[in-house]
Design a protein around this motif. Structure first.
Motif, PDB file in Angstrom:
ATOM      1  N   VAL A 282       0.836  -1.197   0.000  1.00 17.78           N
ATOM      2  CA  VAL A 282       0.000   0.000   0.000  1.00 17.78           C
ATOM      3  C   VAL A 282       0.873   1.249   0.000  1.00 17.78           C
ATOM      4  CG1 VAL A 282      -1.795   1.243   1.287  1.00 17.78           C
ATOM      5  CG2 VAL A 282      -1.749  -1.253   1.342  1.00 17.78           C
ATOM      6  N   GLY A 283       0.466   2.242  -0.776  1.00 16.75           N
ATOM      7  CA  GLY A 283       1.094   3.566  -0.722  1.00 16.75           C
ATOM      8  C   GLY A 283       0.006   4.600  -0.978  1.00 16.75           C
ATOM      9  N   GLU A 284       0.269   5.835  -0.624  1.00 17.73           N
ATOM     10  CA  GLU A 284      -0.814   6.826  -0.705  1.00 17.73           C
ATOM     11  C   GLU A 284      -0.350   8.181  -1.240  1.00 17.73           C
ATOM     12  OE1 GLU A 284      -3.508   5.112   3.019  1.00 17.73           O
ATOM     13  OE2 GLU A 284      -2.408   7.003   3.273  1.00 17.73           O
ATOM     14  N   LEU A 285      -1.327   8.859  -1.806  1.00 11.10           N
ATOM     15  CA  LEU A 285      -1.243  10.300  -2.040  1.00 11.10           C
ATOM     16  C   LEU A 285      -2.306  10.864  -1.109  1.00 11.10           C
ATOM     17  CD1 LEU A 285      -0.274  12.780  -3.690  1.00 11.10           C
ATOM     18  CD2 LEU A 285      -2.006  12.182  -5.404  1.00 11.10           C
ATOM     19  N   VAL A 286      -1.859  11.428   0.026  1.00  8.98           N
ATOM     20  CA  VAL A 286      -2.808  11.797   1.095  1.00  8.98           C
ATOM     21  C   VAL A 286      -3.613  13.023   0.678  1.00  8.98           C
ATOM     22  CG1 VAL A 286      -2.985  12.576   3.497  1.00  8.98           C
ATOM     23  CG2 VAL A 286      -1.385  10.757   2.884  1.00  8.98           C
ATOM     24  N   GLY A 287      -4.919  12.939   0.883  1.00  8.64           N
ATOM     25  CA  GLY A 287      -5.832  14.008   0.460  1.00  8.64           C
ATOM     26  C   GLY A 287      -5.587  15.313   1.224  1.00  8.64           C
ATOM     27  N   ARG A 288      -5.874  16.413   0.556  1.00  6.79           N
ATOM     28  CA  ARG A 288      -5.569  17.721   1.158  1.00  6.79           C
ATOM     29  C   ARG A 288      -6.651  18.185   2.113  1.00  6.79           C
ATOM     30  NH1 ARG A 288      -7.762  19.261  -3.896  1.00  6.79           N
ATOM     31  NH2 ARG A 288      -9.378  20.845  -3.597  1.00  6.79           N
ATOM     32  N   GLU A 289      -7.862  17.668   2.001  1.00  6.26           N
ATOM     33  CA  GLU A 289      -8.958  18.130   2.873  1.00  6.26           C
ATOM     34  C   GLU A 289      -9.575  17.021   3.691  1.00  6.26           C
ATOM     35  OE1 GLU A 289     -12.136  20.186   0.947  1.00  6.26           O
ATOM     36  OE2 GLU A 289     -10.816  21.801   0.212  1.00  6.26           O
ATOM     37  N   LYS A 290      -9.697  15.843   3.060  1.00 10.88           N
ATOM     38  CA  LYS A 290     -10.372  14.725   3.731  1.00 10.88           C
ATOM     39  C   LYS A 290      -9.476  13.503   3.656  1.00 10.88           C
ATOM     40  CE  LYS A 290     -14.910  16.514   2.419  1.00 10.88           C
ATOM     41  NZ  LYS A 290     -16.172  16.266   1.727  1.00 10.88           N
ATOM     42  N   PRO A 291      -8.360  13.551   4.353  1.00 13.15           N
ATOM     43  CA  PRO A 291      -7.363  12.476   4.196  1.00 13.15           C
ATOM     44  C   PRO A 291      -7.900  11.122   4.631  1.00 13.15           C
ATOM     45  CG  PRO A 291      -6.782  13.916   6.027  1.00 13.15           C
ATOM     46  CD  PRO A 291      -7.909  14.592   5.296  1.00 13.15           C
ATOM     47  N   ASP A 292      -8.921  11.076   5.435  1.00 11.51           N
ATOM     48  CA  ASP A 292      -9.439   9.775   5.884  1.00 11.51           C
ATOM     49  C   ASP A 292     -10.465   9.189   4.916  1.00 11.51           C
ATOM     50  OD1 ASP A 292     -11.192  11.820   6.477  1.00 11.51           O
ATOM     51  OD2 ASP A 292     -12.077  10.713   8.172  1.00 11.51           O
ATOM     52  N   GLU A 293     -10.829   9.946   3.879  1.00 11.72           N
ATOM     53  CA  GLU A 293     -11.697   9.373   2.845  1.00 11.72           C
ATOM     54  C   GLU A 293     -10.806   8.850   1.713  1.00 11.72           C
ATOM     55  OE1 GLU A 293     -14.976  11.841   1.688  1.00 11.72           O
ATOM     56  OE2 GLU A 293     -15.526  12.281   3.767  1.00 11.72           O
ATOM     57  N   ILE A 294     -11.159   7.659   1.225  1.00  7.37           N
ATOM     58  CA  ILE A 294     -10.212   6.892   0.406  1.00  7.37           C
ATOM     59  C   ILE A 294     -10.791   6.533  -0.958  1.00  7.37           C
ATOM     60  CG2 ILE A 294      -8.857   4.726   0.298  1.00  7.37           C
ATOM     61  CD1 ILE A 294      -8.107   6.477   2.691  1.00  7.37           C
TER      62      ILE A 294
END
Lengths: 489, 489
Positions: A282-294
């Motif tokens: 797993v790797g991510e591009l973390v969201g700028r406003e709602k990082p916990d929504e995927i």
């Protein structure tokens, strides 16, 4: 692999070690047109409303950048050249997973990690089959079916009864006891024909057969055996089962038609070892406003133990991974997090997707969309989705942004084995639609090698995945949930 | 096989054990259009004069009867299913030859006989190749080239140098000593690409290489190795040589491009035994007026030691044989004798054709025309001939009688390995032109099996061969001899 899973199949699959190889898919498989720019069964084109139309310039930018870059193909080739095929339980798979984690870190992805699951460990062992009669000794080109039991060390030597389908097997029930049954069922569609691979051994065993040979489930053959999982019925004896080539199946069928008695010696060294630890990567591009929504983009890292597992499915991993890298490179950070997943054990257990859904069940509501690319990283035609009416209405508009590259088609019923358990938790899922006209030439064979995928087509597919992922992850509201839409009317 | 031999190639070949596998064919190969009903390079259509036009009704009768019958395909399948591949020197070939003689007698052909020749006896033995470095041990899928020497029992383990062509081999001359050279030359045409198979081992040996690996000479691959003859230069050491698959060649080339050192262990058990007796198989439809004047229809009975030798060339034997049976069945006995020949040892010695020409040299002037069908028994498009201007003028008119079935094309330069020695003696020769667009998918591989030929196409080809043979054998005068016409203008 998966190709053209219905939601019904997805539901079935989560509980099945047969993964995508159920006979539930024919309806959608028949619907999907391949080999041209049109996709039969696709919803009619729509014009995006203002919210989604506002993304056109960004989508164009994504696509323009994607098509200039052949990194996805190169990575797929390097991965599969270096590690070869990657069956669950193998050292090759675990090394490949570690390699991906290291490269994801190099790429600067965030929250790079392996998420552990236990996976089955079936081992093929040495195998051979020889035609002993009628006329000459001849080696048959075989691949034991995934999950088959082995034979005694000296093999099984028995007369062969050839049938074309289960009806003929039943009609010849009295002939089958003590024999090897060869099911020579011509390829109609994967959904229709794969049932012989899934169920043939136990159907034959029920009538007293001592082994089952299967005409490879293949839409073309150059003496190419195709492996793939079988499913034993727990109420009958487990008999050894192997795929022969289309050519050898037809040979034996002709011999039977000539009235010649056929005898084969089959030796399979297959056996099962205890489950071993593996992981989804797993790797991510973390969201700028709602990082916990995927939003998930994914492919599966494991393969059968033949060829290089390039089309099925290193290519799917590579395009999904590259889509996230591309957004990062373009400085496009959406509101929500885009998570790339390389699943483990799609082929013979589906434990990766099941394990993920279990581990993340509490966050299921935060999963906005889950895509899996597992139809071969061929030329993109659109997206197949399993989502509510209102989500479909939005996804059609997103697709319309890709009209310029002839990838605007939206079809219903799509998903993938590994996102199936998320679909059961209510998550909208999808899979890229591609020109898979040669998919079943290479599927589960030694011919599944990097040259079967085209760098330019893969680059386009990166663009499609990146565009969908970005827009869905950036829309003001998450995709609406609800009962999946199943009809295109 | 032969495909698209120029007369220059035919001349070369009679003296060569490489048979049809010289690089002399490209001009004609490029000229021949396949995959549609038009044949590039064909002479423009003509209207037959009264003498030949008078045969139209008979030709129609021949074609109508031919297309109703699938016996040619069935015989090809029975022969190849029963005896398998039939390399010169093998028991399988001799048994197959005896089977054909027995069936020809059953058919009521006249003067059925074997005409003895001695043939070479090369044996493949056990063989394997393993990629040892850079990253993982992997079996390579190989076929030793026909005529290769073996390796020591423990094989040859050496670093691999990959080159794309002979120019690159020369540029890297300093790197090659003590290495295994892999020639990864992409397929352009058989004529252009086969020179690497023919000459590659000796070119590499000249620079000190210890073995040669060759990307299979193939226009498509499903991890399919292609064998075929090589030609050692007597002035340099004979080094072992084997074909790898297109996929494995590309794999090693990518590894080299990544800067990874490659090592392979190659084991070839190939060896040569003393020459053995074999025979051409012959049957006749004896002419009603000029029984000593001969029209030959033929194919070759031997094959490489892989697959079933169905396309190359049991199909050619079957259609030629069936053409004679068809005429007999229709009661069409021409003025001259039609002789069907199943040649031995086309593939690795051409001793059948050479032996025939030697044994029949005194009757060469009585040979009116000699056809060999060795381009695969695919859908017929016309005839390729090597004959004088005045003979070509007649043959074009004969072709015109087949316009109804789109097989009227007449091209220049055709023939076949086994009729080459007759061409050298002045006999007009020819070969059916067919849609060979997949010929080099299956050529010299384990995928050369009966399913690759179509019963309906073979039936049409029977009609074309029977029509040409009948008309040429029945014309008032034999085909005029003279310097072969080489230009279509």
């Amino acid at each position: 692999m998966t190709r053209s899973l219905s939601i019904a199949a997805l539901t079935t699959l989560a509980a099945s070690t047969l993964a995508a190889q159920t006979p539930n898919a024919p309806a959608r498989a028949a619907q999907l047109h391949v080999g041209s720019d049109t996709v039969a069964g696709a919803l009619p084109p729509v014009t995006p409303g203002p919210t989604i139309a506002a993304y056109q310039a960004t989508v164009d930018r994504i696509v323009d950048a994607a098509v200039k870059d052949s990194t996805a193909w190169k990575r797929m080739a390097e991965l599969t050249d270096t590690f070869g095929p990657r069956l669950a339980g193998s050292d090759a798979l675990e090394k490949a997973l570690d390699w991906v984690l290291a490269r994801m870190k190099d790429d600067g992805l965030q929250n790079v990690r392996g998420e552990p699951v236990m996976v089955p460990h079936w081992v093929r062992g040495a195998e051979s089959a020889e035609l002993v009669t009628p006329t000459r000794r001849k080696s048959l080109t075989i691949l034991g079916l995934g999950g088959t039991v082995g034979t005694p060390p000296n093999g099984i030597t028995a007369p062969v009864v050839v049938v074309s389908d289960f009806d003929e097997l039943q009609r010849r029930a009295a002939d089958v006891k003590g024999k090897i049954v060869l099911i020579d069922a011509p390829f109609v569609s994967y959904g229709e024909t794969v049932m012989y691979r899934a169920l043939g051994a136990s159907r034959a065993a029920k009538l007293g057969a001592v082994a089952m040979l299967l005409r490879s489930v293949a839409s073309y053959s150059m003496n190419t055996p195709h492996t793939g999982g079988l499913r034993y019925d727990s109420t009958v004896a487990r008999i050894p089962a192997a795929a022969v080539t289309v050519e050898d199946a037809m040979l034996m069928h002709r011999m039977q038609q000539r009235g010649q008695p056929i005898t084969v010696t089959l030796k399979l060294g297959a056996h099962v070892l205890p489950d071993v630890p593996s992981k989804n990567v797993v790797g991510e591009l973390v969201g700028r406003e709602k990082p916990d929504e995927i939003v998930i983009v994914s492919g599966h890292m494991d393969s059968w133990d033949v060829g290089q597992g390039a089309m099925d499915d290193a290519g799917g991993v590579a395009v999904s991974w590259e889509a996230v890298k591309l957004l990062k490179r373009l400085g496009l950070t959406p509101r929500r997090t885009i998570r790339v997943v390389g699943w483990t054990n799609e082929e013979n257990g589906a434990r990766g997707g099941q394990g993920y859904a279990k581990a993340h069940a509490a966050e299921a509501a935060k999963h906005v969309f889950a895509m899996e690319s597992d139809n071969g990283a061929f030329r993109p035609l659109g997206m197949g989705v399993t989502a509510s009416d209102s989500a479909v209405a939005i996804l059609r508009q997103v697709g319309a942004l890709l009209g310029r590259m002839n990838a605007a088609a939206l079809t219903l019923g799509g998903g993938g084995t590994d996102v199936g358990p998320l679909a059961q938790l209510g998550v909208p899922v999808g899979e890229p639609e591609v020109d898979g006209s040669k998919y079943f030439w290479f599927h589960h064979t030694n011919a599944d090698t990097p040259d079967k995928l085209d760098p330019a087509d893969m680059a386009k597919l990166v663009g499609v995945i990146a565009a969908y992922a970005y827009v869905i992850a950036d829309l003001p509201e998450p995709l609406p949930r609800g009962t999946p839409r199943t009809s295109s009317r």
